[in-house]
Motif scaffolding. Sequence first.
Motif, PDB file in Angstrom:
ATOM      1  N   GLY A   9       0.928  -1.346  -0.014  1.00 53.36           N
ATOM      2  CA  GLY A   9      -0.141  -0.080   0.056  1.00 53.36           C
ATOM      3  C   GLY A   9       0.838   1.371  -0.038  1.00 53.36           C
ATOM      4  O   GLY A   9       1.882   1.497   0.847  1.00 53.36           O
ATOM      5  N   PRO A  10       0.370   2.203  -0.925  1.00 56.73           N
ATOM      6  CA  PRO A  10      -0.626   2.012  -1.635  1.00 56.73           C
ATOM      7  C   PRO A  10      -0.264   1.247  -2.905  1.00 56.73           C
ATOM      8  O   PRO A  10       0.802   0.803  -3.147  1.00 56.73           O
ATOM      9  CB  PRO A  10      -0.821   3.519  -2.595  1.00 56.73           C
ATOM     10  CG  PRO A  10       0.528   4.160  -2.206  1.00 56.73           C
ATOM     11  CD  PRO A  10       1.108   3.569  -0.811  1.00 56.73           C
ATOM     12  N   ALA A  60      -6.887   8.273   6.038  1.00 59.86           N
ATOM     13  CA  ALA A  60      -5.911   7.429   5.746  1.00 59.86           C
ATOM     14  C   ALA A  60      -6.621   6.158   6.815  1.00 59.86           C
ATOM     15  O   ALA A  60      -7.713   6.400   7.654  1.00 59.86           O
ATOM     16  CB  ALA A  60      -4.772   7.518   6.381  1.00 59.86           C
ATOM     17  N   GLY A  61      -6.328   4.845   6.662  1.00 58.53           N
ATOM     18  CA  GLY A  61      -6.617   3.871   7.584  1.00 58.53           C
ATOM     19  C   GLY A  61      -6.480   4.122   8.852  1.00 58.53           C
ATOM     20  O   GLY A  61      -7.532   3.956   9.683  1.00 58.53           O
ATOM     21  N   SER A 168      -4.909  -4.129   5.400  1.00 53.24           N
ATOM     22  CA  SER A 168      -4.225  -5.063   4.646  1.00 53.24           C
ATOM     23  C   SER A 168      -4.901  -6.558   4.401  1.00 53.24           C
ATOM     24  O   SER A 168      -3.994  -7.281   3.797  1.00 53.24           O
ATOM     25  CB  SER A 168      -2.799  -5.186   4.914  1.00 53.24           C
ATOM     26  OG  SER A 168      -2.585  -5.837   6.056  1.00 53.24           O
ATOM     27  N   GLY A 188      -8.715   0.197   4.359  1.00 56.85           N
ATOM     28  CA  GLY A 188      -8.519   1.847   3.671  1.00 56.85           C
ATOM     29  C   GLY A 188      -8.824   1.455   2.342  1.00 56.85           C
ATOM     30  O   GLY A 188      -8.904   0.128   1.842  1.00 56.85           O
ATOM     31  N   SER A 189      -8.530   2.394   1.673  1.00 57.05           N
ATOM     32  CA  SER A 189      -8.986   2.418   0.307  1.00 57.05           C
ATOM     33  C   SER A 189      -7.638   1.808  -0.666  1.00 57.05           C
ATOM     34  O   SER A 189      -7.935   1.172  -1.620  1.00 57.05           O
ATOM     35  CB  SER A 189      -9.471   3.606  -0.232  1.00 57.05           C
ATOM     36  OG  SER A 189      -8.202   4.656  -0.196  1.00 57.05           O
ATOM     37  N   GLN A 190      -6.521   2.129  -0.053  1.00 59.26           N
ATOM     38  CA  GLN A 190      -5.420   1.891  -0.913  1.00 59.26           C
ATOM     39  C   GLN A 190      -4.621   0.437  -1.021  1.00 59.26           C
ATOM     40  O   GLN A 190      -3.689   0.488  -1.323  1.00 59.26           O
ATOM     41  CB  GLN A 190      -4.507   3.149  -0.501  1.00 59.26           C
ATOM     42  CG  GLN A 190      -3.518   2.628   0.807  1.00 59.26           C
ATOM     43  CD  GLN A 190      -4.449   3.196   2.082  1.00 59.26           C
ATOM     44  OE1 GLN A 190      -5.448   3.194   2.030  1.00 59.26           O
ATOM     45  NE2 GLN A 190      -3.298   3.287   2.885  1.00 59.26           N
ATOM     46  N   LYS A 191      -5.316  -0.701  -0.407  1.00 57.83           N
ATOM     47  CA  LYS A 191      -4.580  -1.937  -0.359  1.00 57.83           C
ATOM     48  C   LYS A 191      -5.391  -2.624  -1.287  1.00 57.83           C
ATOM     49  O   LYS A 191      -5.723  -2.577  -2.441  1.00 57.83           O
ATOM     50  CB  LYS A 191      -4.773  -2.209   1.250  1.00 57.83           C
ATOM     51  CG  LYS A 191      -4.162  -1.111   1.952  1.00 57.83           C
ATOM     52  CD  LYS A 191      -2.943  -1.615   2.670  1.00 57.83           C
ATOM     53  CE  LYS A 191      -2.288  -0.320   3.306  1.00 57.83           C
ATOM     54  NZ  LYS A 191      -1.557  -0.674   4.593  1.00 57.83           N
ATOM     55  N   PRO A 197      -5.091   6.027  -2.165  1.00 54.72           N
ATOM     56  CA  PRO A 197      -5.268   6.437  -0.921  1.00 54.72           C
ATOM     57  C   PRO A 197      -6.540   7.594  -0.659  1.00 54.72           C
ATOM     58  O   PRO A 197      -6.521   8.315  -1.613  1.00 54.72           O
ATOM     59  CB  PRO A 197      -4.019   7.000  -0.413  1.00 54.72           C
ATOM     60  CG  PRO A 197      -3.020   6.669  -1.366  1.00 54.72           C
ATOM     61  CD  PRO A 197      -3.882   6.472  -2.728  1.00 54.72           C
ATOM     62  N   GLY A 198      -7.058   7.604   0.485  1.00 50.84           N
ATOM     63  CA  GLY A 198      -7.952   8.816   0.927  1.00 50.84           C
ATOM     64  C   GLY A 198      -9.248   8.384   1.625  1.00 50.84           C
ATOM     65  O   GLY A 198      -9.912   9.198   1.925  1.00 50.84           O
ATOM     66  N   CYS A 200     -11.601   5.498   4.268  1.00 47.59           N
ATOM     67  CA  CYS A 200     -11.421   4.247   5.148  1.00 47.59           C
ATOM     68  C   CYS A 200     -12.851   3.897   5.063  1.00 47.59           C
ATOM     69  O   CYS A 200     -13.886   4.674   4.818  1.00 47.59           O
ATOM     70  CB  CYS A 200     -10.911   4.670   6.357  1.00 47.59           C
ATOM     71  SG  CYS A 200     -11.977   5.692   7.488  1.00 47.59           S
TER      72      CYS A 200
END
Length: 362
Positions: A9-10, A60-61, A168, A188-191, A197-198, A200
């Motif tokens: 991540g990202p 973020a997460g 994750s 979170g968005s970015q995994k 990212p941005g 949760c």
Amino acid sequence: MSEILLIPGPTPVPPAVLKAMDAQMINHRSAEFTALAKECHEGLQWIFQTQNHVIIMPCAGTGGLETAVVNLVSPGDHVLACTIGAFGDRFAKAAEAYGCKVEKMEEPWGRAIDPQKLAARLAEDKQGSIKLILVTHNETSTGITNPLKEIAAVCRNHPALLAVDAVSSLGAIDLKTDEWGIDVVVTGSQKALMCPPGFCAISVNGRAWEACEKSKMPRLYFDWRGYKKQIAKLHTPYTPAVSLYYALAASLKLIREEGLEKAFARHARVARICREGVKELGLELFADPNHFSDTVTAVKAPSGVDPAELRKAVRQKGFVLAGGQGHLVDQIFRIGHLGYISEADVRSGLKAIGEALAQIRG
Ligand SMILES: *Cc1c(COP(=O)(O)O)cnc(C)c1O
């Protein structure tokens, strides 16, 4: 030069998701937004395997984890933080920051939580002093997946709430929120969701909503009750990250096309290929083999090789690896393989690691 991100991540964002974000803003208090939000919320419920409302919040997460603390307990409350690495420690820190009485149940980095040990600790707490249990599903810093199903079953014999960091794991490793009786799950968005990212996403069940009403913790932006008021309309109390809803709708489409079970199977297969490839290079895996993660592999740097130097050499070949966290910084490197990552990406990454090692050793 285009790089392939093999970090936890990202994660790489699929072209269809990038393209979906190339669109004008819409009024977030419109029927148009509600339709988009409905698609996103229903998709997340499917991935969380829950009937609960899933809150989508821009942050973020870690922000999502912090909301679990500020909505579930009050200052001074006894929180049991099960930690096996950097992210478990961070969850515990969030509870400490808000004045909770935090007790840590730790295992050495590279090991998983032992459900029997947790059961024994909870059995001792006859007065029900422990109000909240924090658990990391997949400890990204060490490449360990905790036996969450067993841990959740143990927690259900105690009145405390269970909040899980699934940042994750969700979407990549099976997590049955409702069936396993988990009160709060955060991602979170970015995994594995393959978005930038941005935001949760937080699943909150009935017990957790009750605790939220009773909590005396100071809160404003992170107050889940603001979200609750808007659930019917699927609006949000503050401006939503509109572009990320476009992204999420597109990534959900991809995940639905593949299917959840198939996505889990792909992550398991790619992780196995990664571990086998690491061993073929003559390198040693860091984590306890009984609890290997399907989303991130921690590898011991061979003696005499600085993992930072190795990562730099691999980067020159177009692959980005992650370093170790905390006291492991000089000992390991990590290969992320979650989200939009294929077998071929990991095989090429391993080849680059082999070449870089040969170069360094001369
Ligand atoms: C990535 C990650 C987080 C959140 O990280 P942010 O940088 O706050 O988005 C939390 N927990 C785990 C296990 C993670 O892997």
